[in-house]
Motif scaffolding. Structure first.
Motif, PDB file in Angstrom:
ATOM      1  N   TYR A 181      36.458  42.062  44.067  1.00  0.00           N
ATOM      2  CA  TYR A 181      37.278  42.868  43.155  1.00  0.00           C
ATOM      3  C   TYR A 181      38.677  43.084  43.742  1.00  0.00           C
ATOM      4  O   TYR A 181      39.689  42.966  43.049  1.00  0.00           O
ATOM      5  CB  TYR A 181      36.620  44.220  42.899  1.00  0.00           C
ATOM      6  CG  TYR A 181      35.634  44.228  41.763  1.00  0.00           C
ATOM      7  CD1 TYR A 181      35.981  43.721  40.501  1.00  0.00           C
ATOM      8  CD2 TYR A 181      34.356  44.757  41.922  1.00  0.00           C
ATOM      9  CE1 TYR A 181      35.072  43.737  39.449  1.00  0.00           C
ATOM     10  CE2 TYR A 181      33.440  44.767  40.868  1.00  0.00           C
ATOM     11  CZ  TYR A 181      33.810  44.257  39.637  1.00  0.00           C
ATOM     12  OH  TYR A 181      32.916  44.271  38.602  1.00  0.00           O
ATOM     13  N   HIS A 182      38.735  43.412  45.039  1.00  0.00           N
ATOM     14  CA  HIS A 182      40.027  43.668  45.681  1.00  0.00           C
ATOM     15  C   HIS A 182      40.910  42.428  45.651  1.00  0.00           C
ATOM     16  O   HIS A 182      42.100  42.490  45.291  1.00  0.00           O
ATOM     17  CB  HIS A 182      39.806  44.125  47.127  1.00  0.00           C
ATOM     18  CG  HIS A 182      41.082  44.217  47.927  1.00  0.00           C
ATOM     19  ND1 HIS A 182      42.044  45.180  47.702  1.00  0.00           N
ATOM     20  CD2 HIS A 182      41.564  43.425  48.919  1.00  0.00           C
ATOM     21  CE1 HIS A 182      43.055  44.994  48.536  1.00  0.00           C
ATOM     22  NE2 HIS A 182      42.783  43.935  49.284  1.00  0.00           N
ATOM     23  N   LEU A 183      40.342  41.283  45.992  1.00  0.00           N
ATOM     24  CA  LEU A 183      41.123  40.051  46.017  1.00  0.00           C
ATOM     25  C   LEU A 183      41.510  39.618  44.611  1.00  0.00           C
ATOM     26  O   LEU A 183      42.624  39.116  44.396  1.00  0.00           O
ATOM     27  CB  LEU A 183      40.333  38.949  46.719  1.00  0.00           C
ATOM     28  CG  LEU A 183      40.109  39.156  48.223  1.00  0.00           C
ATOM     29  CD1 LEU A 183      39.173  38.101  48.767  1.00  0.00           C
ATOM     30  CD2 LEU A 183      41.434  39.124  48.966  1.00  0.00           C
ATOM     31  N   LEU A 184      40.621  39.789  43.655  1.00  0.00           N
ATOM     32  CA  LEU A 184      40.942  39.420  42.277  1.00  0.00           C
ATOM     33  C   LEU A 184      42.101  40.256  41.747  1.00  0.00           C
ATOM     34  O   LEU A 184      42.990  39.748  41.058  1.00  0.00           O
ATOM     35  CB  LEU A 184      39.711  39.587  41.381  1.00  0.00           C
ATOM     36  CG  LEU A 184      38.593  38.558  41.591  1.00  0.00           C
ATOM     37  CD1 LEU A 184      37.323  38.987  40.867  1.00  0.00           C
ATOM     38  CD2 LEU A 184      39.025  37.165  41.125  1.00  0.00           C
TER      39      LEU A 184
ATOM     40  N   ALA B 292      31.685  32.396  45.207  1.00  0.00           N
ATOM     41  CA  ALA B 292      32.543  32.358  46.401  1.00  0.00           C
ATOM     42  C   ALA B 292      31.837  32.897  47.637  1.00  0.00           C
ATOM     43  O   ALA B 292      32.383  32.832  48.740  1.00  0.00           O
ATOM     44  CB  ALA B 292      33.831  33.149  46.153  1.00  0.00           C
ATOM     45  N   GLY B 293      30.628  33.451  47.448  1.00  0.00           N
ATOM     46  CA  GLY B 293      29.879  33.991  48.580  1.00  0.00           C
ATOM     47  C   GLY B 293      30.487  35.245  49.158  1.00  0.00           C
ATOM     48  O   GLY B 293      30.457  35.448  50.376  1.00  0.00           O
ATOM     49  N   LEU B 294      31.029  36.106  48.283  1.00  0.00           N
ATOM     50  CA  LEU B 294      31.713  37.313  48.739  1.00  0.00           C
ATOM     51  C   LEU B 294      31.010  38.561  48.218  1.00  0.00           C
ATOM     52  O   LEU B 294      30.447  38.556  47.119  1.00  0.00           O
ATOM     53  CB  LEU B 294      33.167  37.324  48.237  1.00  0.00           C
ATOM     54  CG  LEU B 294      34.066  36.187  48.701  1.00  0.00           C
ATOM     55  CD1 LEU B 294      35.419  36.285  48.007  1.00  0.00           C
ATOM     56  CD2 LEU B 294      34.230  36.206  50.214  1.00  0.00           C
ATOM     57  N   PRO B 295      31.072  39.667  48.991  1.00  0.00           N
ATOM     58  CA  PRO B 295      30.599  40.946  48.465  1.00  0.00           C
ATOM     59  C   PRO B 295      31.428  41.335  47.245  1.00  0.00           C
ATOM     60  O   PRO B 295      32.642  41.070  47.195  1.00  0.00           O
ATOM     61  CB  PRO B 295      30.819  41.923  49.627  1.00  0.00           C
ATOM     62  CG  PRO B 295      30.967  41.059  50.839  1.00  0.00           C
ATOM     63  CD  PRO B 295      31.564  39.771  50.377  1.00  0.00           C
ATOM     64  N   LEU B 296      30.807  41.968  46.271  1.00  0.00           N
ATOM     65  CA  LEU B 296      31.508  42.299  45.037  1.00  0.00           C
ATOM     66  C   LEU B 296      32.752  43.175  45.265  1.00  0.00           C
ATOM     67  O   LEU B 296      33.805  42.896  44.682  1.00  0.00           O
ATOM     68  CB  LEU B 296      30.550  42.969  44.051  1.00  0.00           C
ATOM     69  CG  LEU B 296      31.100  43.191  42.635  1.00  0.00           C
ATOM     70  CD1 LEU B 296      31.570  41.885  42.021  1.00  0.00           C
ATOM     71  CD2 LEU B 296      30.026  43.836  41.753  1.00  0.00           C
TER      72      LEU B 296
ATOM     73  N   GLY C 175      37.234  30.556  32.093  1.00  0.00           N
ATOM     74  CA  GLY C 175      37.205  31.776  32.880  1.00  0.00           C
ATOM     75  C   GLY C 175      35.796  32.209  33.240  1.00  0.00           C
ATOM     76  O   GLY C 175      34.800  31.682  32.729  1.00  0.00           O
ATOM     77  N   ALA C 176      35.701  33.189  34.134  1.00  0.00           N
ATOM     78  CA  ALA C 176      34.406  33.709  34.574  1.00  0.00           C
ATOM     79  C   ALA C 176      34.592  35.166  34.991  1.00  0.00           C
ATOM     80  O   ALA C 176      35.673  35.557  35.449  1.00  0.00           O
ATOM     81  CB  ALA C 176      33.853  32.881  35.740  1.00  0.00           C
ATOM     82  N   PRO C 177      33.539  35.980  34.871  1.00  0.00           N
ATOM     83  CA  PRO C 177      33.641  37.390  35.264  1.00  0.00           C
ATOM     84  C   PRO C 177      33.594  37.561  36.771  1.00  0.00           C
ATOM     85  O   PRO C 177      33.181  36.656  37.511  1.00  0.00           O
ATOM     86  CB  PRO C 177      32.415  38.020  34.595  1.00  0.00           C
ATOM     87  CG  PRO C 177      31.436  36.895  34.461  1.00  0.00           C
ATOM     88  CD  PRO C 177      32.253  35.662  34.226  1.00  0.00           C
ATOM     89  N   ALA C 178      33.984  38.739  37.223  1.00  0.00           N
ATOM     90  CA  ALA C 178      34.087  39.005  38.658  1.00  0.00           C
ATOM     91  C   ALA C 178      32.763  38.804  39.376  1.00  0.00           C
ATOM     92  O   ALA C 178      32.723  38.246  40.470  1.00  0.00           O
ATOM     93  CB  ALA C 178      34.606  40.428  38.879  1.00  0.00           C
ATOM     94  N   LYS C 179      31.662  39.276  38.794  1.00  0.00           N
ATOM     95  CA  LYS C 179      30.373  39.167  39.475  1.00  0.00           C
ATOM     96  C   LYS C 179      29.998  37.710  39.711  1.00  0.00           C
ATOM     97  O   LYS C 179      29.495  37.352  40.786  1.00  0.00           O
ATOM     98  CB  LYS C 179      29.289  39.875  38.663  1.00  0.00           C
ATOM     99  CG  LYS C 179      29.396  41.397  38.671  1.00  0.00           C
ATOM    100  CD  LYS C 179      28.244  42.035  37.916  1.00  0.00           C
ATOM    101  CE  LYS C 179      28.346  43.556  37.953  1.00  0.00           C
ATOM    102  NZ  LYS C 179      27.236  44.205  37.201  1.00  0.00           N
TER     103      LYS C 179
END
Length: 256
Positions: free
Chosen positions: A50-53, A42-46, A32-36
């Protein structure tokens, strides 16, 4: 009456693409890995990550434990254990399609319960598969999909496998002993194709790619005659693209 233009499709496609990148990032971390970290990889804004996760977790494709995200039950079911008959049935159509598109036999293998298992193979008279003259299960050190599967194991599991199935040369081109084979595996870079030249069967060269799908250790491979060796790398890269498209198609069912 004027029909308003449909603007939903581009938004949906963009969301799916971002969700796929997150799933791929999570799949690359067995623990596993944390959101940040996932957002960065993934090259995404945090906030977007968060929303997609949260959405993927709600749908069961991810789960959150101790502050890290891991693949969830829904993702595991896509590649979970099945009977050999079910796996062959499920894989027959895409393998045959890839065989025809690439012009080479296509193999699918998994590492299950400590053994190498060839799940399915697609070939035809024009593109025959390699004949299993020595047990694929016992000679993973000599063929491409076996090497690819063993390269994905941790050191303990790898050593256990080689204790049960010792390294032995099958052709003049095979690795000579266990130490040489382990050195080769350690030199492989993550996700690169594994190339085997006449190590299992004279006159044949093979290439395999690892499949990142949850905790399942899997590989896809192709083989071509030695005189067509210049086709091998382009063909395996084409296979990589076909496999990626298939895995992505499963995730298009997610509503975001």
């Amino acid at each position: 009456m004027t029909t308003a233009p449909n603007t939903a499709a581009p938004t949906l496609i963009g969301s799916v693409q971002r969700a796929l990148r997150l799933l791929e990032a999570v799949g690359a971390h067995r623990d596993g890995a944390p959101a940040k970290q996932l957002a960065r990889e993934a090259g995404l804004p945090l906030p977007t990550a968060y929303h997609l996760l949260r959405t993927l977790t709600y749908e069961g494709y991810l789960r959150r434990e101790n502050g890290v995200f891991l693949l969830g039950a829904a993702a595991e079911r896509l590649v979970g254990e099945r009977s050999p008959q079910m796996c062959r049935s499920r894989m027959t159509e895409p393998l045959e399609r890839w065989r025809d598109a690439i012009g080479a036999p296509v193999y699918c293998a998994v590492y299950r319960e400590g053994e190498i298992e060839l799940v399915a193979v697609a070939d035809d008279p024009a593109t025959p598969a390699v004949t299993e003259w020595a047990s694929f299960r016992e000679t993973g050190h000599a063929h491409a999909f076996g090497q690819c599967l063993l390269s994905q194991l941790d050191e303990k599991a790898r050593e256990d496998h080689l204790d049960r199935h010792p390294v032995r040369p099958l052709t003049p081109y095979s690795v000579k002993d266990r130490a040489e084979f382990l050195d080769r595996l350690r030199s492989l870079r993550r996700l690169e194709p594994v190339i085997e030249r006449q190590e299992y069967a004279l006159g044949t060269v093979c290439a395999a790619i690892p499949i990142t799908a949850g905790f399942t250790v899997a590989a896809m491979a192709i083989s071509v005659p030695l005189e067509q060796e210049d086709r091998l790398l382009p063909a395996v890269e084409q296979l990589r693209g076909e496999v990626a498209n298939l895995l992505r198609s499963f995730v298009f069912s997610i509503s975001i």
